[in-house]
Design an enzyme around this catalytic site. Structure first.
Site, short mmCIF file in Angstrom:
data_model
loop_
_atom_site.label_atom_id
_atom_site.label_comp_id
_atom_site.label_asym_id
_atom_site.label_seq_id
_atom_site.Cartn_x
_atom_site.Cartn_y
_atom_site.Cartn_z
N ASP A 708 -38.47 -17.71 15.71
CA ASP A 708 -38.92 -16.40 15.86
C ASP A 708 -38.40 -15.64 14.68
O ASP A 708 -38.82 -14.63 14.09
CB ASP A 708 -38.63 -16.02 17.25
N LYS A 712 -40.32 -13.43 11.62
CA LYS A 712 -40.01 -11.92 11.41
C LYS A 712 -39.23 -11.66 9.80
O LYS A 712 -39.62 -10.92 9.19
CB LYS A 712 -38.80 -11.38 12.17
#
Ligand code: ASP
Ligand code: MG
Length: 847
Positions: A708, A712
């Site tokens: 994750d 980003k």
């Protein structure tokens, strides 16, 4: 041009008393039922009108002229429709009976009967001859107004308003052009004056009809009662002519298409001409010209709403508060285009073009020719399209054969919208605003015309876009301040659900203070979708979607099983202005449709990382659409939730700063774990605690694999202009490989415990130098990597608490000390808040 004061002087000697008098005209619906007639009598007796009305001009009862036309045509076929005739007679008698009794009723009934006997004989005559001459046609049509005016005169008198029936035929002198006879002003005016001089009572006069020099009955053309009223007004030099109908006046736009349309209080004659050309069928302005030529204002008013005040048409009209008066539209037109190099500089070309069309009686609605002279477009009624093309083809047969010009091209299913207002003259920025409104709503403009009078700007667009165009332009000019975003939301889990709550609770403040309205049109959860273009109640949606049960009282609401293509199709087909699509899922399939949505000129707002961290190609496609076509694609919350990171990077780039390096903690979970890894607990115990607190995914490995955070980081890298694919992001693993092999969460924890000693060793090594461990994303020099770093005292990373995110940006300008953005980077409230802010950004930038 007639001097303003002139009618006054002209009339003073003759009719001093009438100068302060008004002429009222009541249309078919205003005399079509007993209720309407009661209103009419109320108007004649109210304080505004009592004693001031000199002449009332009436139409036939609603629908009667059409019936008479039908009867006449049938008679010409040899058939007199007795039953229809009876129905018509009955209709008049019913009106009479609603008001009259005793001898009055008998007399009126007898008069109606006599009229119908005469009408019946006339139709018989037509039937026998099987010929409907224009003269007998007008005669048949004249019965409508004669019946209604005579009836009304009786009714008014019986109701205490003394009135006389006036058959206007001998007074309104016309030429012999039956069907649309031209009135002769001066002679008619003087006849009317001398008649009125001898008849001081209130006159109930027939509209629509007159007579020619031979004394034969003529009609003034459909809708001609307005003209009759104007002729009476002009003759008398009346104070004004009031046209009473069944709508409040001329509106800023067609209320069927634009809900926020409102009444125009006053406008000039020219504006009325321009507006009613397409849209407002309230008044046919040429018909009131006689009054306006004499400086007599026309007021359009609603019989069913007299306090409404109406619309006043006068040349001294107040300029009003808006840059435009109104927007009209014409729903269905065809464009015919002629082009070719042979036209350039060729004189007489347009004369031939227009001549050819005129010879076939084709009316041209709009013309455009660019100064290159390479092409000319004419817009015509749809039924004229094929003929127009054929006629042009014939006229230019030789030129087409030689290739000097191309065969005419026909484009169907178009519409015209026209923005009208005298204030546009010499005001800059109006057309900019019009075309901006069209452009940002993805409406393609096919042709544009603006007369040099600058009072009308017309644009030809696709017929399917009319409502959207009208609403967008209407909002831009008339509702300055109030901006509506029509929102489609997919995903109402944690973030989407919170967003709905926030919209609900912030609704009033938004409306009152910021004049922004979020109109929720479509919402979907994972199995159902619900739509209502008039707006859904955000509070109720979750219940309805999960139960699949629409409660009563939700007219216009549609609940369907969810399919993504159908959701998009619906969203497009509503074709609403300033629409926004919001994806609050984490679903790659939803992310995959952004391109299609942006292409339909619908802005996209999303916290879903999938699109921007997917293939570079797709990222470039969608950000490209957004940039090139000015359709917002807003994804602030894909990185660090509501923290302003994307927008800051964008502002830095726009203002010419260059990002040199970004260092960031982008995962709330990893932030929590390392911020609290101070030796008081083992690493595995800390992960357990994070899981217990709900900071991790059900399987903490989904956080500890750093995927994750890497997504980003990739988004930030791309935002800084780096062309990276996901595999290029270097991820230093946090966990030993054995942890990923473990089967199930408990087995994973058992493996993790084995690694506790290693983690503790790393921590101690760092602590020796006063450093702490942080899992940091680093974006610099065209690359992105994530690694577990030991941070020195004084580093901004040391100040992190709880699950905070931090982004440290070093740029050319922020070179000595970097810019630091820090705060909660996860959680439904802050994420939904960021999504909400992006939606509002659309309202602020687009409208
Ligand atoms: N009765 C005529 C018509 O329907 C004239 C009018 O109503 O103005 O055209
Ligand atoms: Mg009418």
């Amino acid at each position: 041009m007639i001097f303003y004061g002139m009618p006054v002087f002209e009339n003073i000697a003759v009719f001093q008393g009438d100068l302060f008098m008004v002429v009222l005209k009541f249309g078919g619906t205003s005399v079509g039922s007993p209720e309407a007639i009661r209103k009419l009598i109320g108007i004649l007796g109210d304080s505004e009108h009592a004693g001031k009305v000199r002449v009332v001009v009436v139409s036939a009862l609603s629908g009667v002229t059409d019936s008479l036309i039908g009867l006449a045509r049938q008679a010409a076929e040899g058939e007199v429709a007795r039953a229809a005739l009876k129905t018509l007679e009955e209709r008049h008698r019913k009106i009479s009976h609603a008001f009259l009794a005793g001898t009055e009723r008998q007399e009126t009934d007898a008069a109606i009967k006599a009229s119908f006997a005469e009408l019946s004989r006339t139709l018989d005559g037509i039937g026998i001859l099987r010929e409907l001459s224009p003269r007998s046609f007008d005669y048949v049509m004249s019965f409508g107004e004669r019946l209604s005016a005579a009836l009304l005169a009786h009714i008014c008198t019986a109701q205490g308003v003394q009135a006389e029936y006036l058959d206007a035929r001998p007074l309104v002198l016309t030429d012999g052009n039956y069907g649309s006879a031209r009135y002769q002003g001066d002679e008619s005016y003087s006849r009317i004056r001398s008649y009125l001089k001898k008849h001081p009572a209130l006159q109930i006069a027939t509209g629509f009809i007159g007579s020619n020099a031979e004394g034969h009955t003529t009609t003034l053309g459909r809708g001609g009662s307005d003209l009759s009223a104007a002729i009476f007004g002009a003759a008398m030099g009346a104070k004004c002519v009031e046209i009473w109908t069944d709508v409040d006046g001329i509106l800023t736009a067609d209320p069927k298409l634009v809900k926020t349309a409102f009444k125009i209080d006053s406008l000039s004659y020219n504006e009325a001409m321009e507006l009613s050309h397409f849209g407002a069928k309230v008044l046919h302005p040429p018909t009131v010209r006689p009054a306006l030529e004499k400086g007599i204002p026309i007021v359009i008013r609603n019989t069913f709403n007299p306090p409404g005040g109406g619309t006043r048409i006068a040349d001294d009209a107040d300029p009003g508060n808006y840059p435009i008066r109104g927007i009209s539209s014409m729903g269905n037109v065809t464009l015919v285009r002629v082009q070719g190099s042979g036209m350039v500089g060729m004189t007489g070309f347009s004369a031939r073009l227009f001549g050819a069309l005129a010879r076939k009686g084709i009316s041209i609605i709009l013309i455009t020719q660019a100064s290159s002279e390479y092409s000319i477009c004419v817009v015509v009624a749809p039924q004229d399209g094929p003929l127009a093309a054929a006629v042009i083809g014939e006229e230019f047969e030789r030129e087409i054969a030689s290739g000097a010009i191309e065969a005419p091209a026909v484009m169907e299913d178009l519409a015209i919208i026209a923005v009208v207002g005298s204030n546009m003259e010499h005001t800059t920025g109006i057309s900019g605003k019009v075309f901006h409104a069209l452009g940002r709503n993805g409406i393609n403009v096919v042709a544009i015309a603006q007369g040099s009078s600058e009072i009308n700007i017309s644009a030809v667009i696709g017929a399917q876009d009319v409502a959207k165009a009208l609403n967008a332009i209407h909002e831009a000019f008339f509702l300055a301040g109030v901006r509506t975003v029509n929102l489609f939301l997919i995903g109402i889990g944690n973030i989407g659900g919170t967003l709905l709550d926030q919209i609900t609770s912030h609704k009033e403040t938004l409306a009152d203070q910021y004049k922004i309205r979020i109109n929720l049109v479509g919402v979907a959860n994972s199995s159902r979708m619900i739509f209502n273009p008039a707006g859904l109640e955000p509070k109720k949606i979750r219940g309805v979607l999960s139960s699949g049960d629409i409660k009563q009282g939700s007219a216009g609401t549609e609940l369907l099983p969810l399919t993504l293509p159908e959701f998009i199709r619906k969203m497009k087909s509503f074709n609403l202005p300033t629409t926004a699509f919001c994806d609050c899922t984490a679903n790659p399939d939803v992310a995959a449709v952004y391109a299609e949505i942006l292409q339909a000129a619908i802005p996209v707002v999303t916290p879903n990382k999938r699109a921007n961290s997917g293939s570079l190609d797709y990222y470039k496609t969608i950000t490209g659409y957004s940039r090139d076509r000015g359709i917002p694609y807003l994804y602030e919350t894909t990185v660090c939730a509501g923290l302003p990171v994307i927008s800051v990077l964008r502002d830095l780039a726009l203002s010419g700063d260059k990002v040199r390096r970004i260092e960031a903690v982008l995962s709330g979970t990893l932030s929590f774990i390392f911020n609290n890894f101070d030796g008081s607990k083992t690493f595995s115990a800390l992960v357990r605690e994070a899981k217990a607190k709900g900071y991790t995914e059900p399987d903490p490995r989904d956080d500890l694999n750093a995927m994750d955070a890497a997504r980003k980081a990739l988004i930030l890298a791309r935002e800084c202009g780096m062309s990276l694919e996901f595999p290029a992001v270097a991820i230093e693993p946090i966990l030993p490989p054995s942890c990923f092999k473990a089967n199930g969460v408990e087995a994973f924890f058992t493996e993790l415990e084995k690694a506790d000693a290693d983690f503790e060793k790393r921590r101690l090594e760092a602590a020796k130098e006063g450093k702490v461990l942080r899992y940091v994303s680093i974006i610099e020099e065209g690359s992105a990597r994530l690694s577990l770093r030991a941070e020195s005292p004084g580093s901004p990373f040391l100040s992190l608490v709880d699950s905070d995110n931090i982004v440290v940006i070093t740029t050319d300008r922020y070179s000595k000390l970097p810019m630091v953005i820090k705060g909660p980077g996860a959680g439904a409230q802050v994420t939904a808040g960021g999504v909400f802010a992006d939606i509002l950004r659309i309202a602020r930038t687009l409208v």
